[in-house]
Motif scaffolding. Structure first.
Motif, PDB file in Angstrom:
ATOM      1  N   ASN A  69       0.845  -1.211   0.034  1.00  0.00           N
ATOM      2  CA  ASN A  69       0.224  -0.015   0.269  1.00  0.00           C
ATOM      3  C   ASN A  69       0.768   1.082  -0.002  1.00  0.00           C
ATOM      4  OD1 ASN A  69      -2.593   0.932   0.004  1.00  0.00           O
ATOM      5  ND2 ASN A  69      -3.358  -0.111   1.717  1.00  0.00           N
ATOM      6  N   MET A  70       1.849   1.095   0.711  1.00  0.00           N
ATOM      7  CA  MET A  70       2.710   2.389   1.234  1.00  0.00           C
ATOM      8  C   MET A  70       3.358   2.824  -0.230  1.00  0.00           C
ATOM      9  SD  MET A  70       3.140   3.828   3.919  1.00  0.00           S
ATOM     10  CE  MET A  70       4.667   4.549   3.549  1.00  0.00           C
ATOM     11  N   LEU A  71       3.824   1.708  -1.232  1.00  0.00           N
ATOM     12  CA  LEU A  71       4.621   2.017  -2.369  1.00  0.00           C
ATOM     13  C   LEU A  71       3.658   2.894  -3.175  1.00  0.00           C
ATOM     14  CD1 LEU A  71       6.343  -1.363  -3.369  1.00  0.00           C
ATOM     15  CD2 LEU A  71       7.371   0.927  -2.678  1.00  0.00           C
ATOM     16  N   LYS A  72       2.514   2.556  -3.568  1.00  0.00           N
ATOM     17  CA  LYS A  72       1.276   3.271  -4.254  1.00  0.00           C
ATOM     18  C   LYS A  72       1.425   4.852  -3.755  1.00  0.00           C
ATOM     19  CE  LYS A  72      -1.719  -0.711  -4.730  1.00  0.00           C
ATOM     20  NZ  LYS A  72      -2.691  -0.953  -3.957  1.00  0.00           N
ATOM     21  N   LYS A  73       1.286   4.766  -2.226  1.00  0.00           N
ATOM     22  CA  LYS A  73       1.160   6.005  -1.765  1.00  0.00           C
ATOM     23  C   LYS A  73       2.466   7.260  -2.004  1.00  0.00           C
ATOM     24  CE  LYS A  73      -2.717   4.859  -0.326  1.00  0.00           C
ATOM     25  NZ  LYS A  73      -3.971   5.256  -0.828  1.00  0.00           N
ATOM     26  N   LYS A  74       3.446   6.168  -1.974  1.00  0.00           N
ATOM     27  CA  LYS A  74       4.715   7.005  -2.236  1.00  0.00           C
ATOM     28  C   LYS A  74       4.853   7.745  -3.463  1.00  0.00           C
ATOM     29  CE  LYS A  74       8.334   5.461   1.108  1.00  0.00           C
ATOM     30  NZ  LYS A  74       8.993   4.411   1.530  1.00  0.00           N
ATOM     31  N   LYS A  75       4.499   6.891  -4.430  1.00  0.00           N
ATOM     32  CA  LYS A  75       4.282   7.324  -5.850  1.00  0.00           C
ATOM     33  C   LYS A  75       3.381   8.530  -5.946  1.00  0.00           C
ATOM     34  CE  LYS A  75       5.118   3.390  -8.242  1.00  0.00           C
ATOM     35  NZ  LYS A  75       4.486   2.195  -9.049  1.00  0.00           N
ATOM     36  N   LYS A  76       2.162   8.764  -5.217  1.00  0.00           N
ATOM     37  CA  LYS A  76       1.349   9.604  -5.102  1.00  0.00           C
ATOM     38  C   LYS A  76       2.124  10.867  -4.536  1.00  0.00           C
ATOM     39  CE  LYS A  76      -3.266  11.071  -3.632  1.00  0.00           C
ATOM     40  NZ  LYS A  76      -2.954  12.469  -3.280  1.00  0.00           N
ATOM     41  N   MET A  77       2.855  10.650  -3.463  1.00  0.00           N
ATOM     42  CA  MET A  77       3.379  11.580  -2.611  1.00  0.00           C
ATOM     43  C   MET A  77       4.546  12.256  -3.700  1.00  0.00           C
ATOM     44  SD  MET A  77       5.418  11.875   0.854  1.00  0.00           S
ATOM     45  CE  MET A  77       7.021  11.176   0.195  1.00  0.00           C
ATOM     46  N   ALA A  78       5.168  11.736  -4.526  1.00  0.00           N
ATOM     47  CA  ALA A  78       6.068  12.204  -5.343  1.00  0.00           C
ATOM     48  C   ALA A  78       5.541  13.333  -6.388  1.00  0.00           C
ATOM     49  CB  ALA A  78       6.857  10.973  -6.296  1.00  0.00           C
ATOM     50  N   GLU A  79       4.197  12.794  -6.656  1.00  0.00           N
ATOM     51  CA  GLU A  79       3.200  13.878  -7.609  1.00  0.00           C
ATOM     52  C   GLU A  79       3.099  14.956  -6.884  1.00  0.00           C
ATOM     53  OE1 GLU A  79       0.151  11.426  -8.774  1.00  0.00           O
ATOM     54  OE2 GLU A  79       1.401   9.834  -9.580  1.00  0.00           O
ATOM     55  N   ASP A  80       2.801  14.923  -5.630  1.00  0.00           N
ATOM     56  CA  ASP A  80       2.199  16.009  -4.792  1.00  0.00           C
ATOM     57  C   ASP A  80       3.415  16.767  -4.647  1.00  0.00           C
ATOM     58  OD1 ASP A  80      -0.080  14.446  -2.596  1.00  0.00           O
ATOM     59  OD2 ASP A  80      -0.185  15.027  -4.729  1.00  0.00           O
ATOM     60  N   VAL A  81       4.494  16.383  -4.417  1.00  0.00           N
ATOM     61  CA  VAL A  81       5.898  17.168  -4.294  1.00  0.00           C
ATOM     62  C   VAL A  81       6.347  18.131  -5.411  1.00  0.00           C
ATOM     63  CG1 VAL A  81       8.342  17.035  -3.724  1.00  0.00           C
ATOM     64  CG2 VAL A  81       6.853  15.431  -2.508  1.00  0.00           C
TER      65      VAL A  81
ATOM     66  N   GLN B 138       1.815  27.180  -3.969  1.00  0.00           N
ATOM     67  CA  GLN B 138       1.629  27.209  -2.233  1.00  0.00           C
ATOM     68  C   GLN B 138       0.627  25.949  -2.049  1.00  0.00           C
ATOM     69  OE1 GLN B 138       3.657  28.094  -0.590  1.00  0.00           O
ATOM     70  NE2 GLN B 138       4.078  30.286  -0.392  1.00  0.00           N
ATOM     71  N   GLN B 139       0.976  24.907  -2.494  1.00  0.00           N
ATOM     72  CA  GLN B 139       0.201  23.802  -2.160  1.00  0.00           C
ATOM     73  C   GLN B 139       0.510  22.980  -1.074  1.00  0.00           C
ATOM     74  OE1 GLN B 139      -0.631  21.959  -5.956  1.00  0.00           O
ATOM     75  NE2 GLN B 139      -2.072  20.539  -5.030  1.00  0.00           N
ATOM     76  N   MET B 140      -0.068  22.212  -0.280  1.00  0.00           N
ATOM     77  CA  MET B 140       0.363  21.527   1.044  1.00  0.00           C
ATOM     78  C   MET B 140       0.582  20.093   0.449  1.00  0.00           C
ATOM     79  SD  MET B 140      -0.014  23.150   4.011  1.00  0.00           S
ATOM     80  CE  MET B 140      -0.692  22.289   5.266  1.00  0.00           C
ATOM     81  N   LEU B 141       1.619  19.399   1.096  1.00  0.00           N
ATOM     82  CA  LEU B 141       1.788  17.995   0.746  1.00  0.00           C
ATOM     83  C   LEU B 141       0.623  17.033   1.224  1.00  0.00           C
ATOM     84  CD1 LEU B 141       5.543  17.711   1.170  1.00  0.00           C
ATOM     85  CD2 LEU B 141       4.402  18.338  -0.920  1.00  0.00           C
ATOM     86  N   GLY B 142       0.123  16.011   0.729  1.00  0.00           N
ATOM     87  CA  GLY B 142      -0.626  15.284   1.364  1.00  0.00           C
ATOM     88  C   GLY B 142      -0.206  13.761   1.119  1.00  0.00           C
ATOM     89  N   PHE B 143      -0.841  12.939   2.213  1.00  0.00           N
ATOM     90  CA  PHE B 143      -0.045  11.615   2.316  1.00  0.00           C
ATOM     91  C   PHE B 143      -1.557  10.714   3.017  1.00  0.00           C
ATOM     92  CE2 PHE B 143       2.394   8.089   3.875  1.00  0.00           C
ATOM     93  CZ  PHE B 143       2.758   7.618   2.996  1.00  0.00           C
ATOM     94  N   ASN B 144      -1.823   9.563   2.244  1.00  0.00           N
ATOM     95  CA  ASN B 144      -2.827   8.972   2.634  1.00  0.00           C
ATOM     96  C   ASN B 144      -2.380   7.385   2.979  1.00  0.00           C
ATOM     97  OD1 ASN B 144      -4.952  10.806   2.342  1.00  0.00           O
ATOM     98  ND2 ASN B 144      -5.107  10.539   0.289  1.00  0.00           N
ATOM     99  N   LEU B 145      -2.803   6.839   4.083  1.00  0.00           N
ATOM    100  CA  LEU B 145      -2.630   5.323   4.303  1.00  0.00           C
ATOM    101  C   LEU B 145      -3.675   4.645   4.831  1.00  0.00           C
ATOM    102  CD1 LEU B 145      -0.216   3.279   4.732  1.00  0.00           C
ATOM    103  CD2 LEU B 145      -0.150   4.432   7.064  1.00  0.00           C
ATOM    104  N   ASP B 146      -3.967   3.557   4.059  1.00  0.00           N
ATOM    105  CA  ASP B 146      -5.081   2.592   4.538  1.00  0.00           C
ATOM    106  C   ASP B 146      -4.539   1.536   5.125  1.00  0.00           C
ATOM    107  OD1 ASP B 146      -6.920   4.539   3.865  1.00  0.00           O
ATOM    108  OD2 ASP B 146      -7.172   3.755   1.825  1.00  0.00           O
ATOM    109  N   VAL B 147      -5.063   1.168   6.298  1.00  0.00           N
ATOM    110  CA  VAL B 147      -4.414  -0.122   7.025  1.00  0.00           C
ATOM    111  C   VAL B 147      -5.721  -1.100   7.127  1.00  0.00           C
ATOM    112  CG1 VAL B 147      -3.182  -1.136   8.832  1.00  0.00           C
ATOM    113  CG2 VAL B 147      -2.821   1.276   8.119  1.00  0.00           C
ATOM    114  N   PRO B 148      -5.925  -2.399   6.487  1.00  0.00           N
ATOM    115  CA  PRO B 148      -6.743  -3.321   6.848  1.00  0.00           C
ATOM    116  C   PRO B 148      -6.673  -4.033   8.090  1.00  0.00           C
ATOM    117  CG  PRO B 148      -5.607  -4.116   4.827  1.00  0.00           C
ATOM    118  CD  PRO B 148      -4.833  -2.697   5.482  1.00  0.00           C
TER     119      PRO B 148
END
Lengths: 112, 341
Positions: free
Chosen positions: A9-21, A28-38
């Protein structure tokens, strides 16, 4: 509840973070990061939520973290000014999460 | 913290069969301990210490990592040694603070999770109160003037008008911090603890080196003593003016004289005839001996414990938790945040 599913899950999210960065360089955008834990059950997701929620992020740290449990999934959403602060917070959260999971594995399941 | 009605315990009390079992979690510094107490009886109290190489102190994140790696093993040991199962526990107590943030969070996380898994109430305990209550339980001191001396705290405390009140304290660093940092300067081993090794070396010291002595009323200051000895140590050792053993001896004599002086002043102030020494530095036998001499001169009584209960441990949190739980306190999960101060 295995940590493997989280890291996937984290790997996917990391890619998303890279886009946000990269987005942050333009505006002037905030960085975002989501994590879902089943979790195996709703009850365990709620226990993890109660264990991980009480210690708040520092008020002036330039970061916010929100935790919610929906069904058997614990969802965490971060917003931050800087990637550095975000990395520290996510890193320490994962350490905390791993400890809660280990505790559940060693002394669970919860009594009904 | 909220008061709750404890009907079950009130009923048990009325029947005279109340047995309250509390498990206590401590991890505010470099020790991680889990202890189980049943009505004043310590059933188990295992502990691990994070020991750093000579010359190095312990840092919050590395200490938290150590605690994470051993805490569940220590919980298992505590239950096995007490021959209890989680169902026998009535309350889960943990150190809410003061202490280092990262290690405190580690221990609180496990305490919160276990309390929920086991369906037991949670209770946040003040670390300092834990030391005092443990000292009172073990020594049966009635109403002592308490000298609380450790790596993070130096206070003279007495119970007055329904509260523990601080009569004197350090205005900068703790006495244990002064000893630990001196040990780092001359690379004394941290195993089992720098203070213990200084104590052993001090026994072989013969030459007294004069050091600054800083007492103001019932307060003390140790940072100047530390700066002085840090500056002087290498010069004096390399010129052969004195030995490392002499420095250990001189430092102990100076620091402990200051502590005895402020304790005596607080006793005179409160008209107290008992002294209780708690905290990690409290297991130093030379400190106990010097305090004993002062007490004898005043016709007072000295109470102290050994390393099992002086040094941070889980049972002290269980014992303070037991007192609080029996008085109707519990900590709701949203209020269970830790505090560094």
């Amino acid at each position: 509840m295995s940590l493997k599913s989280i890291s996937a899950n984290m790997l996917k999210k990391k890619k998303k973070m890279a886009e946000d960065v990269s987005g942050n360089n333009h505006a002037q955008q905030m960085l975002g990061f989501n994590l879902d834990v089943p979790f195996p059950s709703e009850r365990e997701a709620s226990i993890a939520l109660n264990s991980l929620s009480p210690d708040r992020e520092p008020r002036k740290g330039g970061i916010t973290k929100e935790l919610v449990a929906v069904g058997n999934v614990l969802s965490v959403r971060w917003t931050a000014d800087e990637a550095r602060v975000l990395r520290v917070s996510v890193g320490s959260f994962l350490d905390h999460l791993a400890l809660v999971l280990e505790t559940m594995e060693a002394f669970g399941p919860p009594i009904s | 913290m909220q008061s709750s009605s404890l009907t079950r315990y009130e009923q048990q009390d009325a029947l005279g069969v109340a047995m309250t079992v509390v498990i206590g979690f401590e991890g505010s510094a470099n020790k991680i301990g889990v202890g189980i107490v049943r009505d004043g009886e310590v059933l188990s109290n295992p502990r691990r210490t994070y020991i750093t190489p000579p010359g190095q102190g312990f840092l919050p994140s590395e200490t938290a990592k150590h605690h994470r790696s051993v805490i569940l093993t220590v919980v298992r040991e505590a239950l096995d040694e007490a021959e209890l199962s989680p169902a026998d526990i009535d309350c889960v107590a943990y150190t809410k603070g003061p202490g280092m943030g990262a290690p405190l969070v580690t221990v609180a996380l496990v305490a919160r999770t276990l309390a929920q898994l086991w369906g037991k109430p949670l209770l946040g305990v003040n670390h300092c109160i834990g030391h005092i209550e443990m000292g009172r339980l073990i020594t049966q001191a009635n109403n002592p003037t308490v000298l609380y001396v450790s790596g993070g705290n130096t206070q003279v405390v007495a119970f007055s008008e329904r509260r523990y009140r601080i009569f004197g304290e350090t205005i900068d660093i703790a006495v244990g911090n002064c000893l630990d940092r001196f040990a780092r300067v001359i690379k004394i081993s941290n195993d089992p603890s720098p203070g213990y090794n200084i104590e052993q070396m001090a026994k072989k010291g013969t030459e007294y080196v004069e050091l600054p002595y800083t007492v103001k009323g019932m307060d003390v200051s140790f940072s100047g003593v530390l700066s002085y000895i840090e500056e002087a140590a290498h010069k004096m050792l390399s010129s052969g003016q004195c030995t490392a053993e002499d420095l250990c001896f001189s430092l102990q004599e100076t620091l402990f004289s200051m502590l005895v002086e402020i304790t005596e002043r607080a006793m005179a102030h409160c008209g107290s005839q008992e002294v209780l020494i708690v905290g990690g530095v409290g297991c130093n036998l030379r400190l106990q001996e010097m305090m004993g001499i002062m007490c004898k001169e005043r016709g007072a009584k000295l109470f102290a414990t050994d390393e099992r209960f002086c040094i941070d441990n889980g049972a002290m949190i269980a014992q303070a938790g037991w007192e609080m739980f029996r008085s109707g306190y519990v900590t709701e999960l949203p209020d269970s945040w830790i505090t560094q101060r």
